[in-house]
Write a protein that holds these residues in place. Structure first.
Motif, PDB file in Angstrom:
ATOM      1  N   CYS A   1     -15.856   9.863  -4.238  1.00  0.00           N
ATOM      2  CA  CYS A   1     -14.492   9.609  -3.777  1.00  0.00           C
ATOM      3  C   CYS A   1     -14.541   9.035  -2.365  1.00  0.00           C
ATOM      4  CB  CYS A   1     -13.678  10.902  -3.795  1.00  0.00           C
ATOM      5  SG  CYS A   1     -11.932  10.658  -3.384  1.00  0.00           S
TER       6      CYS A   1
ATOM      7  N   ARG B   1       2.699  16.969  -5.356  1.00  0.00           N
ATOM      8  CA  ARG B   1       2.784  15.568  -4.915  1.00  0.00           C
ATOM      9  C   ARG B   1       3.684  14.758  -5.852  1.00  0.00           C
ATOM     10  NH1 ARG B   1      -3.413  15.364  -4.040  1.00  0.00           N
ATOM     11  NH2 ARG B   1      -3.689  15.889  -1.835  1.00  0.00           N
TER      12      ARG B   1
ATOM     13  N   PHE C   1      -0.367  11.632 -10.297  1.00  0.00           N
ATOM     14  CA  PHE C   1      -1.519  12.530 -10.247  1.00  0.00           C
ATOM     15  C   PHE C   1      -1.603  13.326 -11.552  1.00  0.00           C
ATOM     16  CE2 PHE C   1      -0.648  11.833  -5.745  1.00  0.00           C
ATOM     17  CZ  PHE C   1      -1.921  11.662  -5.215  1.00  0.00           C
TER      18      PHE C   1
ATOM     19  N   TRP D   1      -7.310   7.431  -7.458  1.00  0.00           N
ATOM     20  CA  TRP D   1      -7.854   6.255  -6.757  1.00  0.00           C
ATOM     21  C   TRP D   1      -8.626   5.358  -7.710  1.00  0.00           C
ATOM     22  CZ3 TRP D   1      -4.474   7.389  -3.785  1.00  0.00           C
ATOM     23  CH2 TRP D   1      -4.444   8.429  -2.865  1.00  0.00           C
TER      24      TRP D   1
ATOM     25  N   SER E   1      -9.442   9.173   1.279  1.00  0.00           N
ATOM     26  CA  SER E   1      -8.836  10.474   1.563  1.00  0.00           C
ATOM     27  C   SER E   1      -7.321  10.372   1.399  1.00  0.00           C
ATOM     28  CB  SER E   1      -9.153  10.912   2.992  1.00  0.00           C
ATOM     29  OG  SER E   1     -10.524  11.156   3.134  1.00  0.00           O
ATOM     30  N   PRO E   2      -6.699  11.339   0.715  1.00  0.00           N
ATOM     31  CA  PRO E   2      -5.241  11.293   0.580  1.00  0.00           C
ATOM     32  C   PRO E   2      -4.528  11.143   1.922  1.00  0.00           C
ATOM     33  CG  PRO E   2      -6.154  12.990  -0.840  1.00  0.00           C
ATOM     34  CD  PRO E   2      -7.288  12.480   0.000  1.00  0.00           C
TER      35      PRO E   2
ATOM     36  N   SER F   1      -1.253  18.597  -7.496  1.00  0.00           N
ATOM     37  CA  SER F   1      -0.857  17.380  -8.217  1.00  0.00           C
ATOM     38  C   SER F   1       0.623  17.430  -8.583  1.00  0.00           C
ATOM     39  CB  SER F   1      -1.704  17.199  -9.480  1.00  0.00           C
ATOM     40  OG  SER F   1      -3.036  16.906  -9.150  1.00  0.00           O
TER      41      SER F   1
ATOM     42  N   SER G   1      -4.127   7.546   3.129  1.00  0.00           N
ATOM     43  CA  SER G   1      -3.591   6.540   2.213  1.00  0.00           C
ATOM     44  C   SER G   1      -2.132   6.196   2.495  1.00  0.00           C
ATOM     45  CB  SER G   1      -3.722   7.034   0.767  1.00  0.00           C
ATOM     46  OG  SER G   1      -2.935   8.181   0.549  1.00  0.00           O
TER      47      SER G   1
ATOM     48  N   ASP H   1      -2.367  15.901   3.923  1.00  0.00           N
ATOM     49  CA  ASP H   1      -2.650  17.283   3.554  1.00  0.00           C
ATOM     50  C   ASP H   1      -2.243  18.199   4.700  1.00  0.00           C
ATOM     51  OD1 ASP H   1      -3.627  16.448   1.139  1.00  0.00           O
ATOM     52  OD2 ASP H   1      -5.746  16.678   1.655  1.00  0.00           O
TER      53      ASP H   1
ATOM     54  N   GLU I   1      -8.229  15.516  -8.230  1.00  0.00           N
ATOM     55  CA  GLU I   1      -7.060  14.807  -8.746  1.00  0.00           C
ATOM     56  C   GLU I   1      -6.816  13.508  -7.977  1.00  0.00           C
ATOM     57  OE1 GLU I   1      -5.937  16.348  -5.120  1.00  0.00           O
ATOM     58  OE2 GLU I   1      -6.860  17.496  -6.735  1.00  0.00           O
ATOM     59  N   ASP I   2      -7.171  13.500  -6.688  1.00  0.00           N
ATOM     60  CA  ASP I   2      -7.013  12.277  -5.901  1.00  0.00           C
ATOM     61  C   ASP I   2      -8.049  11.245  -6.324  1.00  0.00           C
ATOM     62  OD1 ASP I   2      -8.876  14.132  -4.858  1.00  0.00           O
ATOM     63  OD2 ASP I   2      -8.876  13.143  -2.911  1.00  0.00           O
TER      64      ASP I   2
END
Length: 210
Positions: free
Chosen positions: A145, A69, A165, A178, A148-149, A66, A152, A85, A173-174
């Motif tokens: 969730c 990012r 984040f 979201w 997916s990071p 986090s 995005s 990622d 954390e994602d």
């Protein structure tokens, strides 16, 4: 559209080349590529300098994904942020399809795509509970969730509105971000698999004890 690609990494030199090559191979070139190194000890810095000298490399002490990012977001110059990622991979037309979709639907400031899952080298099918959606999807995101990071693409100004984040979270954390996004913004969903999401390896963040 000026897109800044952010790749956080921690001792992932063995998968980072796959991720970086998939960005470099995009049919629509991003504005900039940032690798944010969260305290790697595997020689990532020298390896990036030697093999990807045009990539913007940022090093920080090990503070978590986090923090990595968030640090990278604040060092971007683009208007849009795409996350990847360091163990995942984009298809070559990933950004092109998202850009095309956003230009056709300019009311959206967030876009995600479908994906292919690879576990221990084998493709696995997603279950129905992992179905992805577009539009006003906050309620559909409450149980699991769904974004997916690595899929995005988000307008940078959204972070100024909903925050960054949460650095106090070791996992999910994602998911937290979201939920904050979808509570305020509709999302555009491109229902094509445009990323390969890899899992099953021992250093996968979601598998670490917590």
């Amino acid at each position: 559209m000026k897109i800044s690609v952010i790749i956080p990494t921690y001792n992932r030199k063995h998968t980072l080349s796959r991720a970086l090559d998939s960005v470099i191979s995009q049919t629509k070139e991003p504005y900039e590529i940032l690798v944010i190194d969260d305290g790697s000890t595997d020689g990532t810095r020298d390896w990036i300098s030697k093999n990807y000298p045009y990539v913007q490399y940022i090093y920080q002490q090990n503070l978590g994904v986090s923090s990595a990012r968030n640090n990278a977001i604040q060092n971007t110059n683009g208007e849009w942020i795409a996350f990847l990622d360091s163990d995942d991979e984009w298809f070559p037309n990933k950004l092109e399809r998202q850009i095309e979709s956003l230009l056709n639907h300019p009311q959206y400031e967030f876009c995600h795509t479908n994906e292919i899952w690879i576990r221990n080298g084998n493709r696995v099918n997603q279950m129905k509970k992992h179905k992805k959606y577009g539009g006003e999807i906050f309620e559909k995101c409450l149980d699991i969730c769904r974004i997916s990071p690595s899929s995005s693409l988000i307008k940078k100004s959204i972070f100024e509105d909903i925050g960054y984040f949460d650095e106090s979270l070791q996992v999910c954390e994602d998911y937290d971000l979201w939920l904050r996004v979808t509570a305020r913004y509709p999302v555009l969903f491109v229902d094509n698999p445009l990323i390969k999401k890899y899992g099953g390896h021992s250093d996968q963040l979601s598998k670490l004890p917590h």
